[in-house]
Scaffold this motif. Structure first.
Motif, PDB file in Angstrom:
ATOM      1  N   SER A   1      -2.005   5.164  13.696  1.00 26.59           N
ATOM      2  CA  SER A   1      -2.541   4.183  14.477  1.00 26.59           C
ATOM      3  C   SER A   1      -1.631   3.608  15.492  1.00 26.59           C
ATOM      4  O   SER A   1      -2.179   3.349  16.702  1.00 26.59           O
TER       5      SER A   1
ATOM      6  N   PRO B   1      -2.998  -4.418   3.256  1.00 24.81           N
ATOM      7  CA  PRO B   1      -1.641  -3.877   3.832  1.00 24.81           C
ATOM      8  C   PRO B   1      -2.183  -3.723   5.279  1.00 24.81           C
ATOM      9  O   PRO B   1      -3.068  -2.825   5.644  1.00 24.81           O
ATOM     10  N   SER B   2      -1.478  -4.738   6.103  1.00 26.57           N
ATOM     11  CA  SER B   2      -1.691  -4.848   7.484  1.00 26.57           C
ATOM     12  C   SER B   2      -0.395  -4.993   8.245  1.00 26.57           C
ATOM     13  O   SER B   2       0.162  -6.327   8.085  1.00 26.57           O
ATOM     14  N   ARG B   3       0.120  -4.442   9.016  1.00 26.35           N
ATOM     15  CA  ARG B   3       1.534  -4.616   9.720  1.00 26.35           C
ATOM     16  C   ARG B   3       1.383  -5.651  10.725  1.00 26.35           C
ATOM     17  O   ARG B   3       2.092  -6.608  10.624  1.00 26.35           O
TER      18      ARG B   3
ATOM     19  N   SER C   1       5.371   0.418   0.057  1.00 24.55           N
ATOM     20  CA  SER C   1       4.413   0.875   0.763  1.00 24.55           C
ATOM     21  C   SER C   1       4.600   0.159   2.525  1.00 24.55           C
ATOM     22  O   SER C   1       4.260   0.711   3.380  1.00 24.55           O
TER      23      SER C   1
ATOM     24  N   GLU D   1       7.067   1.993   4.256  1.00 21.88           N
ATOM     25  CA  GLU D   1       6.570   3.343   4.771  1.00 21.88           C
ATOM     26  C   GLU D   1       5.628   2.903   6.025  1.00 21.88           C
ATOM     27  O   GLU D   1       5.732   4.022   6.777  1.00 21.88           O
ATOM     28  N   LYS D   2       4.968   1.864   5.721  1.00 24.18           N
ATOM     29  CA  LYS D   2       4.147   1.861   7.013  1.00 24.18           C
ATOM     30  C   LYS D   2       4.682   1.627   8.325  1.00 24.18           C
ATOM     31  O   LYS D   2       4.493   2.159   9.445  1.00 24.18           O
TER      32      LYS D   2
END
Length: 411
Positions: A268, A197-199, A244, A247-248
């Motif tokens: 972050s 998971p990486s925006r 998820s 939410e991020k």
């Protein structure tokens, strides 16, 4: 092995290890340089560099860094930062020196490495492989190496969608290829949403796909509007099915609001808020030549909240260059991106479109992370991106699935 195959073999091997630990990427770069020096053809390689549009932007980036080093102050971090600057320029130049065939072998290595990495991830989920350092960052989201792997999957997903959009939909066989390509895009989107998971990677994926639509249908506004709507709906549908990811992004907004109110934490986007603010102030205070090569860490320690001292880069390479080498340094790095995007934009076939997509992924990563300065990303993603750009600059025939510019396409 004959000398003329050394370089393409080393290019393949470097491409194959981009998902693996950074030491293997350093080894890939070193072996490629040695192979070039030992394999001959240096005049031909240098001739490619002398005629390449990126020669002056890369030279400006490198020469301005050396000029600031020569006349500016020294810091404890100066040798390390100079090494990163030289590595960045080298990583940009090496793909230019390759022949078209050698660059193609580098990309074949990348695809082979991606398939192997995907197999490792699936086997780990199914059977629980041992957690070895070789693939630790593929199976555990940890640090910039995992972000690098997510970005590479985002690039793969965007490239698959780009290739699919260029396919003529006239036969069942081509429809099967179309479905497979979009399935690959969806699979990569799932990886950067759930497995790694990486925006940053998720944003890069959708920006790149949107860029591919603009590149392909820039002269057909109705088709462009439809394709952009489809991509936006698909993006919304994917995020809505991944709590998820929602939410991020919500957490990121909350972190920015908290940082604006004065809160300090290791969230972050809180860290990025303070980094971008303080680094921008550094650049504003000394706009012409910056604070000097290697200055960022020292200045950050002097300005940052004590909780956030343990960082050595601002997670934005443009600001990193601007703070250390002034606005001219920032503009030199920006000129590299502008020239690369311009090269890809002017080539209206699939090769140009794939290079355009790759440059957009790198641009997003450079703007919100240290995609060049941090070797965990900077020896992997830029290497693959500039290989794509090298292919776009060549005079090779159109890639499979391409069509002449101006041929009508239905989205």
């Amino acid at each position: 092995m004959s000398r003329h195959t050394w370089v393409r073999t080393c290019a393949f091997l470097w491409g194959a290890v981009v998902f693996m630990p950074v030491g293997l990427n350093y080894a890939g770069a070193i072996f490629l340089i040695i192979a070039m020096l030992a394999g001959g053809q240096l005049p031909e390689r240098l001739g490619r560099l002398r005629t390449h549009p990126l020669r002056w932007p890369i030279a400006a980036f490198l020469l301005w860094t050396l000029a600031v080093l020569a006349f500016g102050p020294r810091y404890p971090g100066t040798p390390v930062e100079l090494g990163h600057g030289l590595r960045i320029a080298t990583t940009m130049v090496l793909p230019i020196l390759l022949s078209e065939e050698e660059a193609a072998w580098g990309l074949r290595g990348f695809f082979a490495g991606a398939l192997l990495s995907l197999a490792v991830m699936l086997l780990t989920c199914a059977f629980g492989l041992p957690d070895l350092p070789l693939w630790h960052n593929l199976t555990t989201m940890k640090g910039n190496k995992s972000i690098n792997d997510a970005l590479l999957f985002a690039l793969l997903g965007a490239s698959a969608a780009t290739w699919a959009l260029a396919l003529p939909r006239t036969t069942p066989k081509r429809l099967a290829w179309l479905a497979a390509a979009f399935a690959a895009t969806l699979g990569c989107a799932v990886i950067v949403t759930l497995a790694l998971p990486s925006r940053t990677s998720l944003i890069a994926l959708f920006v790149a796909v949107l860029g591919a639509c603009v590149h392909q249908w820039r002269l057909r506004l109705r088709a462009l509007a439809v394709s952009l709507c489809v991509v936006m709906i698909a993006a919304g549908g994917l995020i809505s099915q991944a709590p998820s990811a929602q939410e991020k992004f919500k957490l990121g907004v909350q972190e920015i609001e908290a940082a604006q109110a004065g809160a300090v934490s290791e969230g972050s986007w809180v860290v990025r808020f303070y980094m971008y603010r303080e680094t921008s102030r550094m650049m504003i205070e000394r706009p012409w030549a910056g604070w000097g090569v290697g200055s960022w860490t020292s200045e950050w320690h002097r300005r940052a909240p004590s909780l956030l001292h343990d960082y050595n880069m601002p997670h934005n390479d443009f600001l990193w260059m601007g703070s250390q080498t002034g606005v001219p340094g920032l503009l030199a790095l920006a000129l590299v991106f502008a020239t690369g995007l311009g090269m890809a934009w002017r080539r209206a076939d699939l090769a140009g479109r794939l290079a355009f997509v790759a440059m957009l992924v790198l641009l997003v990563a450079t703007s919100v992370n240290s995609a060049n300065r941090d070797a965990a990303i900077g020896l992997s993603l830029p290497w693959i991106v500039f290989l794509c750009l090298r292919r776009a600059h060549g005079a090779s025939p159109a890639l499979a699935g391409d069509r002449p510019a101006g041929d009508p396409v239905r989205p």
